[in-house]
Design an enzyme around this catalytic site. Sequence first.
Site, PDB file in Angstrom:
ATOM      1  N   GLN A  74       0.875  -1.168   0.000  1.00 49.44           N
ATOM      2  CA  GLN A  74       0.000   0.000   0.000  1.00 49.44           C
ATOM      3  C   GLN A  74       0.916   1.223   0.000  1.00 49.44           C
ATOM      4  OE1 GLN A  74      -2.440   0.448   3.505  1.00 49.44           O
ATOM      5  NE2 GLN A  74      -3.906   1.814   2.493  1.00 49.44           N
ATOM      6  N   THR A  80      -8.120   1.622   5.850  1.00 51.09           N
ATOM      7  CA  THR A  80      -8.413   0.206   5.610  1.00 51.09           C
ATOM      8  C   THR A  80      -9.160  -0.021   4.300  1.00 51.09           C
ATOM      9  OG1 THR A  80     -10.392   0.484   6.988  1.00 51.09           O
ATOM     10  CG2 THR A  80      -8.416  -0.388   8.054  1.00 51.09           C
ATOM     11  N   TYR A 104      -7.541  -8.286  10.189  1.00 49.15           N
ATOM     12  CA  TYR A 104      -6.534  -7.322  10.624  1.00 49.15           C
ATOM     13  C   TYR A 104      -5.341  -8.043  11.247  1.00 49.15           C
ATOM     14  CZ  TYR A 104      -9.943  -3.636   9.837  1.00 49.15           C
ATOM     15  OH  TYR A 104     -10.837  -2.780   9.253  1.00 49.15           O
ATOM     16  N   HIS A 344      23.409 -33.686  36.385  1.00 44.06           N
ATOM     17  CA  HIS A 344      23.800 -32.534  37.201  1.00 44.06           C
ATOM     18  C   HIS A 344      24.817 -31.637  36.501  1.00 44.06           C
ATOM     19  CE1 HIS A 344      22.257 -35.175  40.414  1.00 44.06           C
ATOM     20  NE2 HIS A 344      23.119 -36.077  39.991  1.00 44.06           N
ATOM     21  N   ALA A 404      37.039 -39.553  36.231  1.00 47.57           N
ATOM     22  CA  ALA A 404      36.634 -38.242  36.747  1.00 47.57           C
ATOM     23  C   ALA A 404      37.794 -37.259  36.697  1.00 47.57           C
ATOM     24  CB  ALA A 404      36.123 -38.383  38.173  1.00 47.57           C
ATOM     25  N   ARG A 421      44.715 -36.720  33.683  1.00 51.29           N
ATOM     26  CA  ARG A 421      44.794 -35.777  34.795  1.00 51.29           C
ATOM     27  C   ARG A 421      46.136 -35.976  35.482  1.00 51.29           C
ATOM     28  NH1 ARG A 421      40.266 -39.300  37.929  1.00 51.29           N
ATOM     29  NH2 ARG A 421      41.656 -40.766  38.991  1.00 51.29           N
TER      30      ARG A 421
END
Length: 430
Positions: A74, A80, A104, A344, A404, A421
């Site tokens: 438009q 409208t 609308y 966790h 771990a 580790r």
Amino acid sequence: MISKTHTFVILASGHGRRMNSDLPKVLHKIGSFSMLQHVIYNAKQLNPENIAVVVDQPLIERLKCFKDIQLITQELTLGTGDAVKTAMRNLRELPDSSIVVVQYGDTPLIKSSTITKMISYLEGKALVCLGFRTSNKEYGRLIIENGSLREIVEAKSDKNNHEEFLANAGIMVACAKNLRELVEKIECNSSTHEYYLTDIVSIAVKSNLNVGYVITGGEEATGINNRNDLIKAEFYFQENKRKIFTDSGVTLVAPETVFFSLDTQIARDSVIYPYVFFGTGVKIESGAKILPFSHLENCLIKSNAEVGPFTRIRGNTTIGNKAKIGNFVEVKTSEVGQNTRIKHLSYIGNAKVGQESNIGAGTIVCNYDGKNKHETNIGSNCFVGANSSLIAPLNIHDESVIAAGSVIVEDVPEKSLAIAREKQVTKRIK
């Protein structure tokens, strides 16, 4: 005979200054989707031939990502009536008998069942409008005489100032031929210099055409002009979603604390605990449990899986049958296999974890090297010990164990123990 084909014309031009926002009004969200997406989603439930959205120039760039819709510009926002006139000129190839639904973009809660009712009521009428009852006297009003709709007027123009009235919801249904002819007869309002779509009701009546109306609930017809309206619409949307899910066999332990998106899917016999948020793209299969304070988006939770509390899952993730994702765990862009446990304080990203594996507390998948993300594959029946860091790209094969506290940078073969580790040194304190 009513045509079986229909087209939606959605009016979405105008910025909406009362929203006090840089974002165009129809792009503000309810249930994680924009108002305009709600209207388009509900329209698609009726399998229309076409969905045309009338927009102004500033909005058109933002909507190019929308699929399966026709954008109509438009050029000047002249009301409208002008918007629908522009749409019908662009839809000139639409058959005369085709049904056109005018809706609308800022009235997002209208149900597809209400539109269906309006379409079925169109038989023998030139036009059908939608009304609702409300105590808000600012809405435009449907003027009814002898059971027929005669005109739609602004509240200040209601000469009788009725205490009880039907408000205008703004939705109209007509066959293409009638709509084309009627909108071309709309005259410019001398005070506002705009063309009002509502004028076609009185134009139709003066042409001896029958105009009907359908009544719906006020919550469904909520129009949004400002932030307070947006809050109300969100409230109505969530209340409706909660009812839909509980009616379909889902247990919501504290319904008022659970929030859904438009596209949320939850199968029956699932249980949703308090303070859960569903973002876009979530599907929950039957028997799953979502524990408190979980945030889910773009994920599939399979049957009898358990998620939460305090869990975040996102990024096209799949959680397998009977898997458990526990407290303070984030899973992103990953697949977690059946019966696997991540209970966790862990982050799993860009990973595939097989069946029957256990990922210990504090495990981090280090998927990002500062520039790119890399994949990690953890097989079935694996055990990853607590406080492990898995440096992607990485493959940990079936039935392997990670000790771990390890930092794993190399692939781990099947049925192997990997320890990475420092050796513990213990000295007496003098």
